[in-house]
Design an enzyme around this catalytic site. Structure first.
Site, mmCIF file in Angstrom:
data_model
loop_
_atom_site.group_PDB
_atom_site.id
_atom_site.type_symbol
_atom_site.label_atom_id
_atom_site.label_comp_id
_atom_site.label_asym_id
_atom_site.label_seq_id
_atom_site.Cartn_x
_atom_site.Cartn_y
_atom_site.Cartn_z
ATOM 1 N NE ARG A 16 21.256 9.296 19.057
ATOM 2 C CZ ARG A 16 22.033 8.828 18.079
ATOM 3 N NH1 ARG A 16 21.905 9.318 16.849
ATOM 4 N NH2 ARG A 16 22.918 7.861 18.304
ATOM 5 C CB SER A 405 -33.940 -15.805 21.733
ATOM 6 O OG SER A 405 -33.569 -16.352 20.488
#
Length: 456
Positions: A16, A405
């Site tokens: 099931r 950066s």
């Protein structure tokens, strides 16, 4: 206390569920159902566990390992037949045997201990774990005699009107005198519509021998759920989530919305920590005290120290130091160690790296396969280039270094203490301590370019 044993029924295929995954291996809050059952059984003082396996036997044994012995039910001929497969391992022993289904993940060690205790105090040969159900439809009813002993179990299809009104139901979990169990099993027949050997028939045989059958009524009907389909699996998951979260709240953890917070059973959380809605905490995660875990964060198999703030981020198999803050939208991947007071900001990814105390990477950076010292600044857009297409290499950045950066740190490379990397540089060679490294092409300005472009 008598010798306590257990038989776990885990041989059914579970059609099931409509799944290629063996039924008892479907997870509830991150653990296979049968593992929940084994954990609860062990908490009840059982010294020997035998798991009856059938379909998917190897996978069940792989999950449970040496926490159980195993017996194979080659043909699925009913629950009584399944229990009988344990006879070679348990049949000659004295003591008390629990029979429990592997698809009942909500049964607790406390309830099973109470069941054992009730049985041993009553002197019964069998004790049924029962519950009081508001709606008993579909369950076997417990019919009691005038002296409150169990007279019989009546299945729904066989019950008369008065029996259908009974609210006490059979949960399918039993404790037996071990010798009485295996003696009765040898007399169970398959004279029924399904041609199977049913365990509840043992109750009738024990009663027929003049022995006492008792019942223990469990406090919480929710524990009795057996998972046979995806609907019941979902119900079990919700119940387990509530149980886990309630325990954390009682231990001093604050939830923004406990109903939407997913926490697995082995997670540990310190007091005065706040967990917001939508958070997932998985595996062997440990979170300290006075932490904040923001909404929709996920933490897996990680250790988080005290006073850590995590905002909408993912952390996997990593260690986070005290007073560090992470996010929003950061990803800490496996084998990363962040020190104390580290700042990992938005859209920063860290993988297989060590980041020292007070180092900061504010935004839009990738730190992979690197060892960073203390008090380093990692600028926006910095990439630790760790893969050449065939193998990975590591980079080392010394204390108080400054990475500008949009820098590329091409491993393997070392930047010394207080070294500077200028913004926009691609670093392929070591940078000495306190030196400035600049790697840029000469800028060229083309005059009147706009005019030329507009004429094209």
């Amino acid at each position: 206390m008598s010798n306590r044993m257990a038989i776990v029924l885990a041989a059914g295929k579970g059609t099931r569920m409509k799944s290629s995954l063996y039924k008892v291996l479907h997870p509830v809050c991150g653990l296979p159902m049968v593992e929940h059952v084994i954990r609860s059984v062990k908490q009840s003082g059982v010294s020997q566990i035998v798991t009856i396996v059938g379909h998917g036997a190897e996978k069940v044994q792989e999950v449970l390992g040496d926490h159980s012995q195993y017996a194979l039910q080659e043909e699925q001929l009913g629950t009584g037949h399944a229990v009988l497969q344990a006879k070679d391992l348990l049949g000659t022993l004295d003591g008390t045997t629990l029979v429990i289904c592997g698809d009942t993940p909500l049964l607790t060690g406390e309830t099973l201990t109470e069941l054992f205790d009730t049985h041993e105090k009553s002197g019964a040969k069998a004790t049924i774990l029962t519950a009081i159900a508001d709606d008993s439809t579909g369950y076997g009813r417990i019919v009691r005699s005038a002296n409150d002993e169990v007279a019989k179990i009546v299945e729904q299809k066989d019950a008369q009107a008065a029996e259908l009104a009974i609210k006490e139901i059979n949960t399918g979990t039993y404790v037996f005198d071990n010798q009485a169990l295996f003696n009765a099993l040898s007399h169970v027949t398959n004279d029924n519509a399904q041609g199977e050997y049913y365990l509840p028939d043992v109750i009738e045989l024990i009663k027929a021998d003049g022995d006492v059958v008792s019942a223990h009524i469990m406090d919480d009907m929710d524990e009795a759920i057996g998972v046979n389909d995806r609907v019941a699996l979902s119900q079990a998951q919700r119940t387990m989530m509530r149980r886990i979260n309630l325990a954390h709240m009682r231990n001093g953890v604050t939830f923004g919305n406990a109903d939407s917070t997913y926490i697995e059973p082995d997670v540990v959380i310190g007091n005065d920590t706040v967990i917001e809605a939508g958070v997932h905490l998985k595996g062997q995660t440990i979170i300290g005290s006075n932490c904040f875990v923001g909404m929709n964060s996920e933490i897996v198999d990680s250790q988080i120290a005290d006073h850590v703030t995590i905002t909408q981020s993912v952390i996997e198999e990593s260690i986070i130091g005290e007073r560090t803050d992470i996010g929003p939208f950061a990803h800490i991947r496996p084998n990363s160690v962040l020190g104390k007071e580290v700042h990992i900001g938005n859209f920063v990814e860290v993988k297989n790296s060590r980041v020292g105390d007070e180092t900061k990477a504010g935004h839009l950076a990738y730190i992979g396969d690197a060892d960073l010292g203390k008090k380093i600044n990692v600028g926006c857009g910095t990439i630790f280039v760790n893969y050449n297409g065939k193998s990975k290499a590591r980079s080392n950045i010394g204390d108080q270094a400054f990475i500008g950066s949009n820098a590329n740190i091409v491993a393997p490379v070392n930047v010394g203490e207080k070294g500077f990397v200028a913004a926009g540089s691609t670093i392929i060679n070591d940078v000495p301590a306190e030196a400035l490294a600049i790697s840029r092409t000469e800028q060229k300005n083309v005059p009147n370019y706009w005019e030329k472009l507009s004429k094209k």
